[in-house]
Structures are given as C-alpha cells and as structure tokens.
Design a protein around this motif. Sequence first.
Motif, PDB file in Angstrom:
ATOM      1  N   TRP A  64       8.513 -30.160  26.171  1.00  0.00           N
ATOM      2  CA  TRP A  64       7.896 -30.849  27.782  1.00  0.00           C
ATOM      3  C   TRP A  64       7.897 -29.414  28.335  1.00  0.00           C
ATOM      4  O   TRP A  64       6.691 -29.694  29.036  1.00  0.00           O
ATOM      5  CB  TRP A  64       8.628 -31.655  27.283  1.00  0.00           C
ATOM      6  CG  TRP A  64       8.450 -31.544  29.290  1.00  0.00           C
ATOM      7  CD1 TRP A  64       9.804 -31.682  29.951  1.00  0.00           C
ATOM      8  CD2 TRP A  64       7.818 -32.567  30.121  1.00  0.00           C
ATOM      9  NE1 TRP A  64       9.329 -32.230  31.395  1.00  0.00           N
ATOM     10  CE2 TRP A  64       8.142 -32.786  31.032  1.00  0.00           C
ATOM     11  CE3 TRP A  64       6.368 -33.800  29.579  1.00  0.00           C
ATOM     12  CZ2 TRP A  64       7.060 -33.182  32.115  1.00  0.00           C
ATOM     13  CZ3 TRP A  64       5.370 -34.263  30.329  1.00  0.00           C
ATOM     14  CH2 TRP A  64       5.605 -34.446  31.452  1.00  0.00           C
ATOM     15  N   GLN A  65       8.800 -28.852  28.254  1.00  0.00           N
ATOM     16  CA  GLN A  65       8.718 -27.822  29.916  1.00  0.00           C
ATOM     17  C   GLN A  65       7.494 -26.991  29.506  1.00  0.00           C
ATOM     18  O   GLN A  65       7.003 -26.365  30.265  1.00  0.00           O
ATOM     19  CB  GLN A  65       9.985 -27.474  29.520  1.00  0.00           C
ATOM     20  CG  GLN A  65      11.500 -28.331  30.238  1.00  0.00           C
ATOM     21  CD  GLN A  65      12.191 -27.282  29.889  1.00  0.00           C
ATOM     22  OE1 GLN A  65      11.945 -26.195  29.904  1.00  0.00           O
ATOM     23  NE2 GLN A  65      13.248 -27.869  30.259  1.00  0.00           N
ATOM     24  N   MET A  66       6.894 -26.623  28.045  1.00  0.00           N
ATOM     25  CA  MET A  66       6.106 -25.889  28.054  1.00  0.00           C
ATOM     26  C   MET A  66       4.681 -26.765  28.322  1.00  0.00           C
ATOM     27  O   MET A  66       3.855 -25.996  28.553  1.00  0.00           O
ATOM     28  CB  MET A  66       5.846 -25.088  26.415  1.00  0.00           C
ATOM     29  CG  MET A  66       5.029 -24.035  26.357  1.00  0.00           C
ATOM     30  SD  MET A  66       5.816 -23.204  24.393  1.00  0.00           S
ATOM     31  CE  MET A  66       7.157 -22.197  25.204  1.00  0.00           C
ATOM     32  N   SER A  67       4.723 -27.431  27.643  1.00  0.00           N
ATOM     33  CA  SER A  67       3.051 -28.384  27.855  1.00  0.00           C
ATOM     34  C   SER A  67       3.075 -29.090  29.263  1.00  0.00           C
ATOM     35  O   SER A  67       2.028 -28.656  29.902  1.00  0.00           O
ATOM     36  CB  SER A  67       3.597 -29.653  27.122  1.00  0.00           C
ATOM     37  OG  SER A  67       3.757 -29.650  25.736  1.00  0.00           O
ATOM     38  N   PHE A  68       4.264 -28.699  30.140  1.00  0.00           N
ATOM     39  CA  PHE A  68       3.686 -29.334  31.639  1.00  0.00           C
ATOM     40  C   PHE A  68       2.742 -28.425  32.073  1.00  0.00           C
ATOM     41  O   PHE A  68       2.341 -28.525  32.717  1.00  0.00           O
ATOM     42  CB  PHE A  68       5.558 -29.065  32.548  1.00  0.00           C
ATOM     43  CG  PHE A  68       4.815 -29.537  33.384  1.00  0.00           C
ATOM     44  CD1 PHE A  68       5.467 -30.705  33.825  1.00  0.00           C
ATOM     45  CD2 PHE A  68       5.022 -28.949  35.356  1.00  0.00           C
ATOM     46  CE1 PHE A  68       5.038 -31.783  35.476  1.00  0.00           C
ATOM     47  CE2 PHE A  68       4.316 -29.709  36.713  1.00  0.00           C
ATOM     48  CZ  PHE A  68       4.911 -30.990  36.190  1.00  0.00           C
ATOM     49  N   GLY A  69       2.755 -26.644  32.318  1.00  0.00           N
ATOM     50  CA  GLY A  69       1.828 -25.798  32.350  1.00  0.00           C
ATOM     51  C   GLY A  69       0.362 -25.837  32.110  1.00  0.00           C
ATOM     52  O   GLY A  69      -0.245 -25.607  32.975  1.00  0.00           O
ATOM     53  N   TRP A  70       0.156 -26.919  31.435  1.00  0.00           N
ATOM     54  CA  TRP A  70      -1.474 -27.550  30.769  1.00  0.00           C
ATOM     55  C   TRP A  70      -1.404 -28.904  32.078  1.00  0.00           C
ATOM     56  O   TRP A  70      -3.024 -28.625  32.359  1.00  0.00           O
ATOM     57  CB  TRP A  70      -1.316 -28.411  30.282  1.00  0.00           C
ATOM     58  CG  TRP A  70      -1.435 -26.887  28.406  1.00  0.00           C
ATOM     59  CD1 TRP A  70      -0.160 -27.051  27.644  1.00  0.00           C
ATOM     60  CD2 TRP A  70      -2.027 -27.585  27.440  1.00  0.00           C
ATOM     61  NE1 TRP A  70       0.126 -26.528  26.941  1.00  0.00           N
ATOM     62  CE2 TRP A  70      -1.181 -27.133  26.422  1.00  0.00           C
ATOM     63  CE3 TRP A  70      -2.749 -28.496  26.877  1.00  0.00           C
ATOM     64  CZ2 TRP A  70      -1.789 -26.942  24.924  1.00  0.00           C
ATOM     65  CZ3 TRP A  70      -3.445 -28.443  25.567  1.00  0.00           C
ATOM     66  CH2 TRP A  70      -2.903 -27.696  24.901  1.00  0.00           C
ATOM     67  N   LEU A  71      -0.787 -28.970  32.670  1.00  0.00           N
ATOM     68  CA  LEU A  71      -1.100 -30.026  33.813  1.00  0.00           C
ATOM     69  C   LEU A  71      -1.721 -28.988  34.937  1.00  0.00           C
ATOM     70  O   LEU A  71      -2.559 -29.358  36.733  1.00  0.00           O
ATOM     71  CB  LEU A  71       0.276 -31.334  34.739  1.00  0.00           C
ATOM     72  CG  LEU A  71       0.281 -32.168  33.236  1.00  0.00           C
ATOM     73  CD1 LEU A  71       1.595 -32.662  33.448  1.00  0.00           C
ATOM     74  CD2 LEU A  71      -0.865 -33.010  32.911  1.00  0.00           C
ATOM     75  N   ILE A  72      -1.006 -28.056  35.458  1.00  0.00           N
ATOM     76  CA  ILE A  72      -1.191 -26.966  35.690  1.00  0.00           C
ATOM     77  C   ILE A  72      -2.135 -25.623  35.363  1.00  0.00           C
ATOM     78  O   ILE A  72      -3.332 -26.015  37.044  1.00  0.00           O
ATOM     79  CB  ILE A  72      -0.720 -26.787  36.835  1.00  0.00           C
ATOM     80  CG1 ILE A  72       1.012 -26.982  36.779  1.00  0.00           C
ATOM     81  CG2 ILE A  72      -0.649 -25.456  37.494  1.00  0.00           C
ATOM     82  CD1 ILE A  72       2.122 -26.161  37.277  1.00  0.00           C
ATOM     83  N   PHE A  73      -2.559 -25.287  35.049  1.00  0.00           N
ATOM     84  CA  PHE A  73      -3.647 -24.160  34.926  1.00  0.00           C
ATOM     85  C   PHE A  73      -5.054 -24.610  34.295  1.00  0.00           C
ATOM     86  O   PHE A  73      -6.326 -24.698  34.133  1.00  0.00           O
ATOM     87  CB  PHE A  73      -2.900 -22.970  33.816  1.00  0.00           C
ATOM     88  CG  PHE A  73      -2.373 -23.773  32.733  1.00  0.00           C
ATOM     89  CD1 PHE A  73      -3.547 -24.318  31.177  1.00  0.00           C
ATOM     90  CD2 PHE A  73      -1.474 -23.272  31.967  1.00  0.00           C
ATOM     91  CE1 PHE A  73      -2.930 -24.331  30.166  1.00  0.00           C
ATOM     92  CE2 PHE A  73      -0.643 -23.645  31.267  1.00  0.00           C
ATOM     93  CZ  PHE A  73      -1.508 -23.803  29.925  1.00  0.00           C
ATOM     94  N   VAL A  74      -4.824 -26.014  33.540  1.00  0.00           N
ATOM     95  CA  VAL A  74      -6.174 -26.438  32.594  1.00  0.00           C
ATOM     96  C   VAL A  74      -7.002 -26.926  34.247  1.00  0.00           C
ATOM     97  O   VAL A  74      -8.079 -26.594  34.243  1.00  0.00           O
ATOM     98  CB  VAL A  74      -6.153 -27.786  31.621  1.00  0.00           C
ATOM     99  CG1 VAL A  74      -6.860 -28.949  31.776  1.00  0.00           C
ATOM    100  CG2 VAL A  74      -5.197 -27.176  30.510  1.00  0.00           C
ATOM    101  N   PRO A  75      -6.772 -28.007  34.959  1.00  0.00           N
ATOM    102  CA  PRO A  75      -6.415 -28.451  36.656  1.00  0.00           C
ATOM    103  C   PRO A  75      -7.739 -27.112  36.840  1.00  0.00           C
ATOM    104  O   PRO A  75      -8.764 -27.070  37.459  1.00  0.00           O
ATOM    105  CB  PRO A  75      -6.274 -29.204  37.118  1.00  0.00           C
ATOM    106  CG  PRO A  75      -5.221 -29.909  36.306  1.00  0.00           C
ATOM    107  CD  PRO A  75      -5.004 -28.541  34.841  1.00  0.00           C
TER     108      PRO A  75
END
Length: 359
Positions: A64-75
């Motif tokens: 979960w913690q590693m996947s959360f970064g997607w919500l930041i750098f993808v946008p």
Amino acid sequence: MRAASEASEAAAEEPTESKKEKSFMDKFGVIIYIVLWYAFNIGYNIYNKKALISYPYPWACALWQMSFGWLIFVPLWILRIRKTPKLTVSQAVTLAPSALGHLATHVGAVIAFFAGAVSFGHIVKASEPVVSSFLNFAFLGEVMPWQVYASLLPIIGGVGLASASELSFNWLCFGAAMGSNLGSASRAVYSKKVMSGGDIGENMDSANVYAVLTIMATFMLIPISLLIEGPSAMLKGFKIAYSAGGMSFMWQMILSGFYYYMYNEVAFLALGKLDPVSHAVCNTMKRVVIIITAIFVFRNPVTGLGVLGSSIAILGTLIYSLAKNKYAKPLRLFGQRGGGGAWEVSAIFIRPSGPETRD
C-alpha cells in the motif's frame, strides 16, 4: 502618461520582488527542507507502526505504501508539472535489479518495524555502512583506507550491545532490518557496477528515477505479497481493522503512505543542498530524533546498556561518514567503472554523481 508611468513602476518592482523571493529561499530553503524531511520521516515511522498494530499484515502495508506514490507522481506527469520519463525495454531491464533492491529495502524495514520496536529497528539499520563496505569489497574490489574501516568498529559494537540489552529483541526484527540494509547496499553496488554509464532514459532526474523504481518495485511486490499473505486474509484483516478503528485506522493507512513518499521526495530537495559533512550530521540527528520520538510515543522500555549501545552505533555512523568524506578515494582491486555520467544510489534515491548521500 500616468498609465505608462504606473506600468513602468510595476515592471521595475517585479525584479525586486523576485529577487526578494530568491533571497528568502537562499537563506531559509535548506532549513525548510530539513524540517520537512524530519517531520515527514517522523510522521511515517509513527503512522507506519500504528497501521501495523491495527492491521498486522506487513506485506500488505508495504504494498500500500509503495503504491501510494502513484497518486502523487502520476498526476504530476499527466498535468506536465514534471517531465514524463521515457525508457526503452533494455533500459527498464537495466533498472530492474535496482528496483528489486528498492523493494527489499522498504519491505525489510516494514517487517522489522512490525516485528519489533521502531527504535530498535533504526538502531540495526544504522549498521548499513558495514554491509555496504563488505559488498563494495566483494563485488567491486573497493578497498577503503584503514581509518574508514576503523570507524565501522563502534557501529558493530554499538549494534551488538544494543541488541544484547534490547528487552523486546526478536530475530525477525533484527533479520528484517539487516535484510533492508542488504537491499539498500546491494542497490548501491549494482548502480556503481552496471549503471555508471548514466544512460537510463530521458527525463530521468532523481525524482523520476525514484518514481520509476517505485513503479517497478510495486509490480514485483504484488505477486509476492499476495502469495505470502493471501488476498482473502488481507481483505479479512482489513475488515477487522476497519471495524475496530473506523476512520482512525483509515487515516493511519493514508498518512503512512503519504509520509513514506513525501519524506523521500523532500529528502531529495534537502540533500541536494547539503555538502557531505552537513548531510552526515543532519542524517545522524534525524535518526536520533526518530529513535527518541518512537520511544516517547510507543513507550518502549529501554535499558541503560541499550541507550549506551544505541549512542555508540549512531555516533559510529557519523564518524564513518566523516571519515569516508575526509580520506582518500577507495582503491579498486579489480573491475573498472564505466564511462562518464556516473550515478549514485542512496537508500532514498538515485541521482547524478555529487555529494554522497545515505539514509
């Protein structure tokens, strides 16, 4: 004439304002970044431990913690606030071992903090220079001056003393923390040996390299976590945790993911403005602050010998960083580094060569 005069005055004031803004960041930018780096790191350690207490599934939490970064750098990529990285298949394959090391670094730390006290986990993680020195010699043939190796002795002795006197010691915590050290050190060794050419794609600055490693590590972690803990067990455990904690538990999960990515992102900004000596001091103080905060928040009992061992180990990491910065560059017994444009790897990020950084 009046309008033209006012426009001229406004134009004359703009450079002054931008100059003031630049002057403010020049004076206080480093301090702001360091404060945020410390704050996000402390926040992560607290909420990560709380989330693991509520939801005792470390592999799921790490995913979960590693996947959360997607919500930041993808946008950021979609909105073109940050340039989108571009890699070929061969370049992605070259990065894959680094992503695996990134995975081992994070998962090992999460399991260690799940199995034992946060403070003890950080004490063991302070021994990473020992692992790094061994791997650099074994795979790169690098031999450091004797003063650098001598600075490893207080680290080894301090960690050993702290481990022997730790009231909540268990082998899973110790082994997972050492596994995290091994993953971080292996990633650094691989970068020196294979990625020294610097040709790893377009728009691959430090932040984007970290984002790409996060994406690759996430895909690696999905099947592993599902195989070890099982999707049904993860879902059942989540329902139990939510029933017991409600939104409090949800905020623990959200903040653990948010703080995890943000402390790495801000660390890049902070460490990029620090010379090696300043970084060594700040990094040592960061670990001290985290250990003290964890002991205060979670009320972990400590012994006098434990405090002494922790102090020796952490002081040893500072001495090691200062000794490595002061004395000569390592002697390479075998193997050659590739062409220009070398890349450095820390437990936080990869960046073009410059002042050395280490988590």
